[in-house]
Design an enzyme around this catalytic site. Structure first.
Site, PDB file in Angstrom:
ATOM      1  N   THR A  52      54.078  10.922  -1.033  1.00 22.10           N
ATOM      2  CA  THR A  52      55.000  12.006  -0.761  1.00 22.10           C
ATOM      3  C   THR A  52      54.596  13.211  -1.597  1.00 22.10           C
ATOM      4  O   THR A  52      54.190  13.062  -2.751  1.00 22.10           O
ATOM      5  CB  THR A  52      56.439  11.597  -1.103  1.00 22.10           C
ATOM      6  OG1 THR A  52      56.786  10.464  -0.308  1.00 22.10           O
ATOM      7  CG2 THR A  52      57.428  12.709  -0.800  1.00 22.10           C
ATOM      8  N   PHE A 107      55.713  16.561  -3.441  1.00 19.41           N
ATOM      9  CA  PHE A 107      56.900  17.187  -4.025  1.00 19.41           C
ATOM     10  C   PHE A 107      56.568  18.598  -4.499  1.00 19.41           C
ATOM     11  O   PHE A 107      55.435  18.874  -4.890  1.00 19.41           O
ATOM     12  CB  PHE A 107      57.376  16.379  -5.236  1.00 19.41           C
ATOM     13  CG  PHE A 107      57.888  15.009  -4.889  1.00 19.41           C
ATOM     14  CD1 PHE A 107      59.232  14.791  -4.615  1.00 19.41           C
ATOM     15  CD2 PHE A 107      57.021  13.924  -4.838  1.00 19.41           C
ATOM     16  CE1 PHE A 107      59.695  13.520  -4.293  1.00 19.41           C
ATOM     17  CE2 PHE A 107      57.478  12.651  -4.514  1.00 19.41           C
ATOM     18  CZ  PHE A 107      58.818  12.462  -4.247  1.00 19.41           C
TER      19      PHE A 107
END
Lengths: 358, 277
Positions: A253, A255
């Site tokens: 992911t 960020f």
């Protein structure tokens, strides 16, 4: 209750007491943003007074006061350290916190209910930084965050590509045979589908991965486990039955770190912008062409329907380069002219640590 | 043996099993490692040593079937995690025993080959459970079992849908007391006459005597065994079980230096034509 059962209960309570102290420390650090000094004798006296008046016969007034004095002393010490308040969405142990801890090693990490709480808190100065997920390698864009980005005045000052390593957690690792039900966020459950079916485990959706871990510690449901980060295991005193249980090896992911002001210390080598082009043929091409001709490498391009005009889209563009570079600033000026809406999100150091699969 | 619908040599050419690029049944498989996983250091050190000496897989018990309930029962899940660490360090596939049907899917999460021990050879519910999992199974011969009983146990696993069974001769009980068991070397050519399944030999438990391990290993290779499974401990004197029959890494390396040329020599000989061809 037998001795081993009593001891189990005591262990749970110890963990809870410490978790609550941690929560209290976090709140105390947040209170700093509202007061001038650290010390507030009047407030402290009120806290002690209330503790003394509580009629708990096994926790005597002197002990209660002494304990709170110790906590407040430590809380003052922490507040004196001037750690940055870093907000993230989710419970303690969420993957956002894993990313925040790596990017901002000495922060005080503050859990928020919603993404908007992170954005608002940083905008209004209650938090120093916010860490939000923008994109997952398997699931795509995090739309809520991208929508908020189009409307925010905040600046992006950093990014993190965090590998997502799901772990199967349980209150007592030795009782793994009894596990029948696994709680986690639906996305995490979906990413571990093969693992769950191989072991005949029933997935149970929960609002949050770390929240599921926390629930296990607090409620100790029978025959249950949770899927969450290794950090969650540390924070809630859970045993890791197996690490890396996701079906696809590369799951990461991305960020972004949000702040009110651009960072003065670090220099960036990557930029993010958001723009909307007029509804004419070639208008998007004209913008992209500027980057192509200047030799600027695009690292992400994503589009999202505009809330105000569902027929039109806003475009998210990330590219390699620094806004201090004259080539980049010229291109950005031209982009600004050729679009009907334009926002420079920020320039920040690219995360070179590529997510590593084990 | 009419009861063998799937294990019989009549129904299928010789089985080969690919495990992480190593083909059991086609290459000599040497599985080495401690009797039980005692600590991360002991397991990883032993794994590195046996790999350097030429072993192709790592063995190590996390769940131990012990004669006495008061003996060390193994580290369980923690042991499996240590084996996974040893695999990450060395790349050696993991062979480990499973003793409880409820553990099969969990052991399969960590192990590359599931071992059924001699005491569990006829534990039919366990055989059915490993028959349902995706991992190859190393089926040890029961210490009181005939070849027919043994092959029927393999049949149990095959009939559940798992085609990857490796047989392991580990000695049988006889009236002899000098050795722990009597290694039945004739089982190797006999099994090869009856079944297409690969067969390996355990010279450690069959003899129970350090001095006999090397000669019996060489004899097994000469008898066309598909592999060996040998106990090696980085510090046998301190081992928590089978301390007096584990080789040191040095003894194991010496043994490997004799096995390798023997195997090469045998491979150069004209192969006896297989009866199925």
């Amino acid at each position: 209750m037998k001795l081993n059962e009593i001891r189990k209960r005591i262990d749970t309570i110890d963990l809870e007491v410490l978790a609550l102290v941690q929560e209290r420390m976090g709140l105390a650090m947040r209170s700093r943003k509202f007061k001038d000094g650290i010390r507030d004798p009047e407030r402290e006296e009120a806290v002690f007074d209330r503790a003394r008046r509580l009629n708990l016969n096994l926790v005597e007034p002197n002990f209660a006061e002494g304990m709170l004095r110790k906590v407040i002393e430590e809380s003052r010490r922490l507040q004196g350290e001037n750690r940055q308040l870093v907000a993230f969405q989710g419970e303690h142990g969420a993957y956002s916190e894993v990313a925040a801890r790596r990017l901002i090693p000495n922060g005080a990490y503050v859990p928020c209910m919603e993404f908007i709480d992170v954005f608002k808190g940083v905008e209004e100065g209650y938090f120093d930084l916010g860490v939000v997920p923008v994109e997952n390698s398997l699931e795509g864009a995090v739309t809520q965050v991208n929508t908020l980005l189009t409307n925010t005045e905040l600046t992006v000052i950093g990014e993190a590509k965090e590998p997502v390593r799901h772990c199967l957690l349980a209150t007592d690792g030795k009782e793994y045979r009894e596990i029948r039900v696994v709680y986690s966020h639906p996305q995490a459950l979906a990413q571990c589908r093969d693992f769950l079916s191989r072991n005949s485990l029933e997935p149970r959706p929960f609002y949050d991965t770390a929240g599921a871990a926390r629930m296990l510690t607090r409620e100790r449901p029978r025959a249950s486990a949770a899927i969450a980060s290794a950090l969650s295991a540390q924070l809630y005193g859970l045993d890791i039955i197996k690490e890396g249980i996701e079906d696809a090896a590369s799951n990461s992911t991305r960020f972004l770190v949000l702040a009110k002001q651009p960072s003065e210390v670090t220099t960036g080598d990557k930029c993010s912008i958001i723009f909307v082009t007029a509804h004419q043929s070639g208008s998007l091409y004209n913008v992209l062409n500027l980057f192509a001709e200047a030799g600027l490498n695009l690292t992400r391009i994503a589009s999202m329907p505009l809330r105000t005009d569902p027929n039109n889209y806003s475009f998210f563009l990330d590219f390699e380069g620094s806004d201090r570079d004259p080539t980049v600033s010229t291109v950005l000026e031209q982009v600004h002219q050729r679009t009907i809406s334009y926002r420079f999100l920020g320039c920040y150091p690219a995360d070179k640590q590529s997510p590593t699969a084990p | 043996m009419k009861s063998l619908k799937l294990a019989s040599l009549d129904v299928k050419p010789r089985t080969t099993i690919d495990v992480d690029g190593h083909t059991i049944g086609a290459e000599l498989t040497v599985i080495a490692g401690p009797c039980s996983v005692e600590s991360e250091r002991q397991t990883v050190e032993t794994a590195i040593a046996v790999k350097d000496a030429g072993a192709t897989m790592l063995r190590g018990g996390a769940f131990k079937p012990r004669t006495s309930p008061y003996s060390f029962q193994g580290l369980g899940l923690e042991g499996l995690r240590i084996l996974a660490t040893a695999k990450a360090e060395t790349g050696l596939p993991i062979v480990t025993e499973v003793i409880d049907p409820r553990d099969v899917s969990w052991v399969a999460e960590y192990a590359d080959i599931l071992q059924i021990g001699t005491r569990n050879m006829q534990n039919f519910s366990l055989l059915k459970e490993v028959g349902k999992c995706q991992r190859p199974v190393l089926l040890k011969r029961g210490m009181f079992s005939t070849l027919e009983e043994w092959l029927n146990c393999a049949e149990y696993i095959l009939s559940e849908g798992n085609p990857n069974v490796i047989l392991c001769e580990r000695g049988i009980r006889t009236f002899e007391t000098y050795t722990r068991n009597t290694l039945d070397l004739s089982a190797i050519p006999a099994v090869k006459e009856l079944s297409h399944l690969p067969i390996i030999v355990d010279p450690t438990h069959s003899t129970g005597r350090l001095s006999l391990i090397a000669p019996m290993s060489l004899a097994a290779v000469a008898s066309a065994a598909d592999g060996l499974i040998i106990e090696v401990h980085n510090n046998p004197a301190q081992a928590m079980c089978d301390a007096d029959q584990a080789l040191t890494p040095e003894q194991f390396a010496l043994l490997m230096s004799r096995i390798t040329p023997l195997k090469q020599f045998l491979d150069q000989q004209i192969e006896v034509p297989d009866e199925t061809e």
